[in-house]
Design a protein around this motif. Sequence first.
Motif, PDB file in Angstrom:
ATOM      1  N   ALA A 125       0.828  -1.212   0.000  1.00  0.00           N
ATOM      2  CA  ALA A 125       0.000   0.000   0.000  1.00  0.00           C
ATOM      3  C   ALA A 125       0.861   1.259   0.000  1.00  0.00           C
ATOM      4  O   ALA A 125       0.595   2.204  -0.746  1.00  0.00           O
ATOM      5  CB  ALA A 125      -0.932  -0.005   1.208  1.00  0.00           C
ATOM      6  N   VAL A 126       1.906   1.264   0.802  1.00  0.00           N
ATOM      7  CA  VAL A 126       2.781   2.444   0.867  1.00  0.00           C
ATOM      8  C   VAL A 126       3.542   2.622  -0.450  1.00  0.00           C
ATOM      9  O   VAL A 126       3.638   3.737  -0.980  1.00  0.00           O
ATOM     10  CB  VAL A 126       3.747   2.336   2.067  1.00  0.00           C
ATOM     11  N   ILE A 127       4.063   1.537  -0.995  1.00  0.00           N
ATOM     12  CA  ILE A 127       4.801   1.625  -2.265  1.00  0.00           C
ATOM     13  C   ILE A 127       3.883   2.054  -3.397  1.00  0.00           C
ATOM     14  O   ILE A 127       4.249   2.900  -4.221  1.00  0.00           O
ATOM     15  CB  ILE A 127       5.501   0.290  -2.571  1.00  0.00           C
ATOM     16  N   ALA A 128       2.673   1.491  -3.451  1.00  0.00           N
ATOM     17  CA  ALA A 128       1.721   1.874  -4.500  1.00  0.00           C
ATOM     18  C   ALA A 128       1.355   3.349  -4.389  1.00  0.00           C
ATOM     19  O   ALA A 128       1.310   4.071  -5.392  1.00  0.00           O
ATOM     20  CB  ALA A 128       0.470   1.006  -4.422  1.00  0.00           C
ATOM     21  N   GLY A 129       1.096   3.819  -3.174  1.00  0.00           N
ATOM     22  CA  GLY A 129       0.779   5.233  -2.986  1.00  0.00           C
ATOM     23  C   GLY A 129       1.918   6.135  -3.412  1.00  0.00           C
ATOM     24  O   GLY A 129       1.710   7.154  -4.076  1.00  0.00           O
ATOM     25  N   PHE A 130       3.147   5.760  -3.066  1.00  0.00           N
ATOM     26  CA  PHE A 130       4.307   6.552  -3.466  1.00  0.00           C
ATOM     27  C   PHE A 130       4.473   6.559  -4.979  1.00  0.00           C
ATOM     28  O   PHE A 130       4.635   7.622  -5.601  1.00  0.00           O
ATOM     29  CB  PHE A 130       5.571   6.010  -2.805  1.00  0.00           C
ATOM     30  N   LEU A 131       4.436   5.382  -5.592  1.00  0.00           N
ATOM     31  CA  LEU A 131       4.668   5.314  -7.038  1.00  0.00           C
ATOM     32  C   LEU A 131       3.565   5.992  -7.838  1.00  0.00           C
ATOM     33  O   LEU A 131       3.845   6.636  -8.853  1.00  0.00           O
ATOM     34  CB  LEU A 131       4.840   3.861  -7.487  1.00  0.00           C
ATOM     35  N   LEU A 132       2.322   5.849  -7.408  1.00  0.00           N
ATOM     36  CA  LEU A 132       1.227   6.497  -8.136  1.00  0.00           C
ATOM     37  C   LEU A 132       1.298   8.016  -8.039  1.00  0.00           C
ATOM     38  O   LEU A 132       0.699   8.718  -8.836  1.00  0.00           O
ATOM     39  CB  LEU A 132      -0.126   5.995  -7.637  1.00  0.00           C
ATOM     40  N   THR A 133       2.051   8.524  -7.084  1.00  0.00           N
ATOM     41  CA  THR A 133       2.252   9.967  -6.978  1.00  0.00           C
ATOM     42  C   THR A 133       3.540  10.392  -7.676  1.00  0.00           C
ATOM     43  O   THR A 133       3.559  11.341  -8.458  1.00  0.00           O
ATOM     44  CB  THR A 133       2.283  10.385  -5.501  1.00  0.00           C
ATOM     45  N   ALA A 134       4.625   9.683  -7.420  1.00  0.00           N
ATOM     46  CA  ALA A 134       5.939  10.077  -7.936  1.00  0.00           C
ATOM     47  C   ALA A 134       6.056   9.895  -9.442  1.00  0.00           C
ATOM     48  O   ALA A 134       6.689  10.710 -10.112  1.00  0.00           O
ATOM     49  CB  ALA A 134       7.031   9.280  -7.235  1.00  0.00           C
ATOM     50  N   VAL A 135       5.454   8.847  -9.984  1.00  0.00           N
ATOM     51  CA  VAL A 135       5.584   8.595 -11.420  1.00  0.00           C
ATOM     52  C   VAL A 135       5.020   9.759 -12.230  1.00  0.00           C
ATOM     53  O   VAL A 135       5.554  10.119 -13.270  1.00  0.00           O
ATOM     54  CB  VAL A 135       4.922   7.254 -11.804  1.00  0.00           C
ATOM     55  N   GLY A 136       3.943  10.379 -11.721  1.00  0.00           N
ATOM     56  CA  GLY A 136       3.391  11.551 -12.401  1.00  0.00           C
ATOM     57  C   GLY A 136       4.385  12.696 -12.477  1.00  0.00           C
ATOM     58  O   GLY A 136       4.470  13.391 -13.483  1.00  0.00           O
ATOM     59  N   ASN A 137       5.161  12.867 -11.429  1.00  0.00           N
ATOM     60  CA  ASN A 137       6.177  13.923 -11.440  1.00  0.00           C
ATOM     61  C   ASN A 137       7.349  13.543 -12.332  1.00  0.00           C
ATOM     62  O   ASN A 137       7.941  14.401 -12.974  1.00  0.00           O
ATOM     63  CB  ASN A 137       6.674  14.199 -10.023  1.00  0.00           C
ATOM     64  N   TRP A 138       7.718  12.274 -12.358  1.00  0.00           N
ATOM     65  CA  TRP A 138       8.863  11.830 -13.155  1.00  0.00           C
ATOM     66  C   TRP A 138       8.573  11.873 -14.645  1.00  0.00           C
ATOM     67  O   TRP A 138       9.429  12.192 -15.445  1.00  0.00           O
ATOM     68  CB  TRP A 138       9.258  10.411 -12.776  1.00  0.00           C
ATOM     69  N   THR A 139       7.349  11.511 -15.027  1.00  0.00           N
ATOM     70  CA  THR A 139       7.012  11.393 -16.450  1.00  0.00           C
ATOM     71  C   THR A 139       6.206  12.571 -16.979  1.00  0.00           C
ATOM     72  O   THR A 139       5.930  12.635 -18.168  1.00  0.00           O
ATOM     73  CB  THR A 139       6.203  10.114 -16.707  1.00  0.00           C
ATOM     74  N   GLN A 140       5.792  13.473 -16.104  1.00  0.00           N
ATOM     75  CA  GLN A 140       4.931  14.594 -16.456  1.00  0.00           C
ATOM     76  C   GLN A 140       3.609  14.138 -17.076  1.00  0.00           C
ATOM     77  O   GLN A 140       3.053  14.793 -17.953  1.00  0.00           O
ATOM     78  CB  GLN A 140       5.645  15.580 -17.388  1.00  0.00           C
ATOM     79  N   ARG A 141       3.144  12.979 -16.618  1.00  0.00           N
ATOM     80  CA  ARG A 141       1.835  12.474 -17.038  1.00  0.00           C
ATOM     81  C   ARG A 141       1.040  12.123 -15.786  1.00  0.00           C
ATOM     82  O   ARG A 141       1.585  11.657 -14.808  1.00  0.00           O
ATOM     83  CB  ARG A 141       1.986  11.209 -17.884  1.00  0.00           C
ATOM     84  N   GLU A 142      -0.247  12.333 -15.856  1.00  0.00           N
ATOM     85  CA  GLU A 142      -1.122  12.027 -14.735  1.00  0.00           C
ATOM     86  C   GLU A 142      -1.275  10.519 -14.600  1.00  0.00           C
ATOM     87  O   GLU A 142      -1.449   9.808 -15.589  1.00  0.00           O
ATOM     88  CB  GLU A 142      -2.494  12.672 -14.946  1.00  0.00           C
ATOM     89  N   THR A 143      -1.190  10.009 -13.375  1.00  0.00           N
ATOM     90  CA  THR A 143      -1.420   8.586 -13.131  1.00  0.00           C
ATOM     91  C   THR A 143      -2.901   8.362 -12.842  1.00  0.00           C
ATOM     92  O   THR A 143      -3.705   9.268 -13.026  1.00  0.00           O
ATOM     93  CB  THR A 143      -0.557   8.102 -11.953  1.00  0.00           C
ATOM     94  N   LEU A 144      -3.246   7.194 -12.387  1.00  0.00           N
ATOM     95  CA  LEU A 144      -4.644   6.859 -12.140  1.00  0.00           C
ATOM     96  C   LEU A 144      -5.306   7.848 -11.197  1.00  0.00           C
ATOM     97  O   LEU A 144      -4.726   8.233 -10.180  1.00  0.00           O
ATOM     98  CB  LEU A 144      -4.755   5.469 -11.510  1.00  0.00           C
TER      99      LEU A 144
END
Length: 133
Positions: A90-109
């Motif tokens: 849960a913690v990893i999913a929450g982090f990645l679903l937030t951080a990936v948007g910043n890394w790729t400049q695309r909105e996640t789910l």
Amino acid sequence: MDAGKQDGTGLVCRRGVIERTSLVRSKAAAPRGTALSAKGFRPFFLGAAVFAGVVLPVWIAVLSGARLPAGYLDPVSWHAHEMLFGFAVAVIAGFLLTAVGNWTQRETLTGPPLLGLAGLWIAGRLAVLGAPL
């Protein structure tokens, strides 16, 4: 930079003042769903906190001698399983679903798909409780 125009660096010049802006832009005009489903960290960090608040007293009771109902896993294996696949995921999913948007400049789910993913995580926690011997 033109006044009010973004140049792709995350900086914008307005009235001669350079300001930092977010590079992540939502394509939707209005947010879908509730505040809980607006960003990936919200349902998963909340779920991890609630999960820890519920499971921690159970584990303390087991360490104090209480017996868990018979299940698929012995108490130590259950604890290890839920720490890895319950809390940590849960913690990893929450982090990645937030951080990936910043890394790729695309909105996640966001919205219903995000809540569906969180529901899948909850279903996994419930499945372990109801697993037959």
